[in-house]
Write an enzyme that holds these catalytic residues in place. Structure first.
Site, PDB file in Angstrom:
ATOM      1  N   VAL A 427       0.854  -1.188   0.000  1.00 34.54           N
ATOM      2  CA  VAL A 427       0.000   0.000   0.000  1.00 34.54           C
ATOM      3  C   VAL A 427       0.893   1.243   0.000  1.00 34.54           C
ATOM      4  CG1 VAL A 427      -1.852   1.218   1.157  1.00 34.54           C
ATOM      5  CG2 VAL A 427      -1.731  -1.271   1.289  1.00 34.54           C
ATOM      6  N   ASP A 539     -11.924 -11.061   6.488  1.00 27.70           N
ATOM      7  CA  ASP A 539     -10.634 -10.930   7.159  1.00 27.70           C
ATOM      8  C   ASP A 539     -10.698  -9.841   8.220  1.00 27.70           C
ATOM      9  OD1 ASP A 539      -8.067 -11.559   7.785  1.00 27.70           O
ATOM     10  OD2 ASP A 539      -7.151 -10.473   6.100  1.00 27.70           O
TER      11      ASP A 539
END
Ligand SMILES: *[C@@H]1O[C@H](CO)[C@@H](O)[C@H](O)[C@H]1NC(C)=O
Ligand SMILES: *[C@@H]1O[C@H](CO)[C@@H](O)[C@H](O)[C@H]1NC(C)=O
Ligand SMILES: *[C@@H]1O[C@H](CO)[C@@H](O)[C@H](O)[C@H]1NC(C)=O
Ligand SMILES: *[C@@H]1O[C@H](CO)[C@@H](O)[C@H](O)[C@H]1NC(C)=O
Ligand SMILES: *[C@@H]1O[C@H](CO)[C@@H](O)[C@H](O)[C@H]1NC(C)=O
Ligand SMILES: *[C@@H]1O[C@H](CO)[C@@H](O)[C@H](O)[C@H]1NC(C)=O
Ligand SMILES: *[C@@H]1O[C@H](CO)[C@@H](O)[C@H](O)[C@H]1NC(C)=O
Ligand SMILES: *[C@@H]1O[C@H](CO)[C@@H](O)[C@H](O)[C@H]1NC(C)=O
Ligand SMILES: *[C@@H]1O[C@H](CO)[C@@H](O)[C@H](O)[C@H]1NC(C)=O
Ligand SMILES: *[C@@H]1O[C@H](CO)[C@@H](O)[C@H](O)[C@H]1NC(C)=O
Ligand SMILES: *[C@@H]1O[C@H](CO)[C@@H](O)[C@H](O)[C@H]1NC(C)=O
Length: 741
Positions: A427, A539
């Site tokens: 990211v 998740d």
């Protein structure tokens, strides 16, 4: 009037003509310049007295009564006068005898001759003449008749007619010998060597003479010719002016004849001197102004000049053309202006070619890149997404970013822009052109088979609009790996705030924790029910809960979340996914992910918030390694307050902690049926929050009192174990992000 003008013009023309002829004249003014076609230059001349030098020999006679007029010097015919060489060419008779067949002898009164040039300006030129004898079995002799200091002799023997070939005169039919310097008077004769010889048959006459070598070489002598056919020979006479050397002549300037711009040369074949025009001048040096400046620039065949020619007095200047250097009279070196201009032109053309070729290359590269981007866009399902977007009339449409835009935003994916790395990808923090800050996720390669699913997900998630869900702004499909662009959340993950040892682990107050739990529950409830198609996060964990500047929770990382449609609900072929410690044990058994699986994971997060413990910890005994087991066992053993975070027990109302623990326990139920829905969980938490009122209670008020009732209620909770399954999963999967910390 017209007639008058004509006369004036005629006069001018005459004057011009006169001036012109005078300019090139070799003679004294008013003296004849030539006799017939022979030019007679001063100091030679004929006619009036002043037309020639007084020394004997300069006066010539021009017999105009014969045609062509004949120029005579005494008894000789003058054929040539050369001022440059100081010579005169005249005819001369030969000594000869001829064979008389009746008396069988060579006879003739001209068997010898004498020449006397004493008292004249002339001397026989030793360099130009040779003494020559012609005939078979012949001898020729020559001698200085006065002093007899000089004597010479040559003989010729032969038996054949064709003996004199091409002027060669080496003793066969012809013999020759040079003459000495300063010869003015000589006696020469010819004689026969052998009376019995039959040579007279092809050599009837024999000859001796002094002659110009050039003439002899070029004439076709026929040894059989009689004297009348043989004619006269030619002899070259040297001449000079005066009787003194240059020095003494110059002193007696009255008589000195060399004119302006001329120099005096000493004479080496007798007395006197000669005049020569200086370098750069031409004309008659014996005339006062005879030597005229040569306009070298008008005769480029004799005077070489590569550049601009400018005549000067006695010389000329030749400057090389612009850009060249050197002596223009020899050769100019370097590059001329034309060479330079053409060189520059060629250079410019060359540069243009290079520039245009590199430009074309760039163009081609850009085109190639565009093609590649188009190909990747198609491969990554760009068309599908576009279709989806146009199909979805309602809701927010995901923006399709260009690869270039995101490259700029992340400073070409600079390492310093990395926010985090994980199983889902990397990211980056990015800044868009409009100043908006975004998080750009470079995910893993999408399998061809999962492409449609991926695109569906992008379209779906971009529609999710909840303040506790990280917003998916758009994506970029032009790159090798699809890029997802999310809203940027500034304050790190929940994990950082409750587990990271750099902070005080208990730094987050209970009020915030309760609020965050509520916000997560709300977000998940929204995803499960409020969105148009149910979305499972798959998740849920602390690391995926982001906090903004106000510590507001934002659920992130939908990397593996899947929308659930009818036909896919019962498909169980996909791999088990999730993070150890958070995975629903029922899902592990049935491989069927449900909304309750998210609830389970949420339960783990709740316990983390309560206890500050990690989902899996090797510092706990093996049966309590899983946080769920640790929590459930502790509750059953009435030890809940032993495992709660210190700060929680100080800050929170007992009731709240117990309620949250109870909720957590329900969420961690072994089967999905036992667990509440997210909606219910959210409602419980919201109720608690509304009654919470005061974020922190007096510190000493709780500790002892709350222990019993809560532990009792916890003890009654019905717990189903999934200990071994979760534990083994955790061990098998090895280190997770949480463990490695
Ligand atoms: C010129 O030549 C002619 C014929 O040979 C001769 O009669 C005459 O005397 C000559 N004149 C002079 C001046 O020598
Ligand atoms: C010219 O020739 C004639 C006859 O042959 C002779 O009498 C005369 O002396 C010669 N003149 C000169 C200057 O030799
Ligand atoms: C001398 O005269 C001959 C012909 O009479 C000519 O061919 C030759 O060029 C002349 N020589 C000079 C140096 O003028
Ligand atoms: C030279 O030639 C002229 C004319 O042909 C002639 O009169 C003269 O006798 C010749 N002189 C000699 C020395 O041969
Ligand atoms: C040859 O000699 C004889 C006798 O002396 C003479 O009569 C005759 O004329 C001569 N011939 C020639 C061609 O000279
Ligand atoms: C040359 O001629 C003269 C007179 O004509 C004569 O006395 C003399 O003997 C001749 N000489 C020869 C070598 O013939
Ligand atoms: C040549 O001529 C000069 C004068 O013209 C004279 O004094 C001299 O004796 C002559 N020489 C001969 C050998 O005849
Ligand atoms: C003489 O010269 C001519 C022309 O220059 C040539 O053809 C000839 O062969 C020459 N003869 C000899 C024997 O060199
Ligand atoms: C030389 O002259 C003779 C007679 O004058 C002639 O027969 C012969 O052919 C000539 N030779 C040449 C090579 O011209
Ligand atoms: C050459 O010319 C100059 C003037 O131009 C003059 O003074 C001088 O006397 C001349 N010399 C001769 C030898 O004519
Ligand atoms: C240039 O010089 C050459 C050699 O001296 C000569 O033959 C020619 O006539 C000259 N040309 C002009 C135009 O003066």
């Amino acid at each position: 009037m017209v007639k008058m003008n004509l006369q004036v013009l005629l006069l001018l023309w005459l004057i011009g003509l006169l001036w012109c002829t005078e300019a090139v004249s070799q003679s004294k003014p008013n003296c004849p310049e030539s006799c017939g076609n022979i030019v007679v230059p001063y100091p030679f001349g004929f006619g009036e007295k002043g037309c020639f030098r007084p020394e004997t020999g300069f006066e010539l006679i021009c017999n105009q009564s014969v045609s062509p007029p004949m120029l005579l010097s005494r008894n000789n015919s003058v054929l040539n006068i050369s001022l440059d060489e100081g010579t005169v060419t005249v005819n001369t008779s030969m000594a000869h005898m001829c064979y008389n067949n009746s008396i069988k002898e060579y006879v003739g009164s001209s068997n010898h001759t004498m020449t006397n040039l004493t008292g004249t300006i002339f001397t026989y030129s030793d360099t130009r003449n040779m003494f020559t004898g012609i005939g078979c079995d012949t001898y020729a002799y020559i001698m200085d008749s006065v002093t007899e200091l000089y004597k010479s002799f040559c003989a010729s023997l032969c038996n054949q007619r064709y003996v004199i070939t091409n002027g060669s005169c080496s003793g066969v039919g012809c013999c020759n010998t040079p003459i000495p310097k300063g010869l003015k008077v000589f006696y020469m004769g010819v004689g026969n060597l052998n009376y019995q010889s039959k040579a007279w048959q092809f050599s009837p006459c024999i000859y001796a003479f002094v002659a110009d070598r050039d003439w002899f070489d070029s004439s076709k002598i026929n040894i059989s010719d009689r004297p009348d056919r043989m004619g006269d020979s030619r002899v070259v006479l040297d001449w000079a002016v005066g009787t003194e050397t240059c020095q003494s002549a110059q002193k007696r300037s009255r008589d000195y004849t060399c004119g302006n711009n001329s120099r005096c040369d000493n004479y080496n074949n007798g007395n006197g001197y000669r005049c020569k025009c200086k370098e750069g001048y031409e004309g008659n040096p014996y005339l006062p102004y005879g030597c005229q400046d040569i306009n070298e620039c008008s005769n480029s065949s004799k005077y070489h000049c590569e550049g601009t020619c400018k005549n000067t007095e006695g010389n000329y200047i030749c400057s090389c053309p612009f850009g060249k250097h050197g002596d223009g009279k020899v050769s100019c070196k370097g590059f001329g202006i034309i060479t330079i201009v053409s060189g520059v032109c060629i250079g410019v053309v060359f540069l243009l070619l290079i520039a245009s070729s590199s430009w074309l290359h760039r163009l081609w590269k850009i085109r190639k890149q565009i093609k590649l981007k188009e190909r990747l866009f198609k491969r990554n399902g760009g068309l599908l997404l576009q279709q989806q977007i146009s199909f979805n009339q309602v809701g927010v449409k995901p923006k399709i970013f260009s690869a270039e835009e995101l490259e700029k935003a992340t400073d070409n994916y600079n390492e310093t822009r990395v926010l985090g790395k994980g199983g889902g990808g990397t990211v980056y923090k990015g800044m868009l052109q409009n100043g908006g800050i975004v998080a750009i996720k470079k995910s893993m390669t999408v399998e061809e088979s999962q492409l449609a699913q991926f695109i569906n997900e992008v379209a779906l998630l971009s529609q999710v609009d909840h303040r506790n869900v990280v917003k998916l702004l758009g994506c970029c499909l032009e790159t090798e790996v699809p890029l997802l662009v999310y809203e940027f959340v500034s304050n790190g993950t929940l994990f950082d705030h409750i587990h990271d040892m750099r902070d005080d682990a208990s730094s987050m107050p209970w009020g915030d924790r309760l609020r965050i739990a509520t916000e997560i529950a709300r977000a998940l409830a929204y995803l499960h029910s409020a969105a148009s198609v149910p979305i499972f996060h798959r998740d849920i964990k602390c690391g995926n809960i982001l906090l903004d500047e106000n510590y507001r929770a934002k659920v992130a990382d939908f990397g593996i979340s899947r929308s659930v449609s009818e036909e896919r609900t019962h498909l169980t072929t996909m791999m088990v996914s999730g993070t150890p410690g958070y995975v629903d044990p029922e899902y592990l058994q049935s491989l069927q992910f449900t909304d309750k699986s998210d609830v389970y994971s949420f339960g783990v997060v709740l316990v983390e918030l309560l206890t500050g413990e990690r989902p899996i910890s090797y510092s706990r005994p093996s049966e309590e390694r899983s946080l769920r087991e640790y929590f459930i066992l502790s509750m059953e053993a009435d030890r809940l307050f032993h495992i709660l975070d210190n700060r929680m027990t100080k800050e929170a109302a007992l009731k709240e902690l117990v309620e949250v623990a109870k909720l957590a326990k329900r969420c961690l139920g072994f089967t999905g049926r036992e667990r509440p829905t997210m909606k219910e969980a959210a409602a419980v938490l919201e109720d608690l929050r509304s009654s919470h009122g005061h974020p922190s209670l007096p510190q000493n008020s709780l500790a002892g009192d709350i222990a019993e009732p809560s532990s009792r209620s916890l003890h009654n909770a019905n717990v189903q174990e999934s200990f071994s399954l979760v534990a083994s999963f955790g061990i098998e999967t090895g280190s997770s992000r949480e463990d490695s910390n």
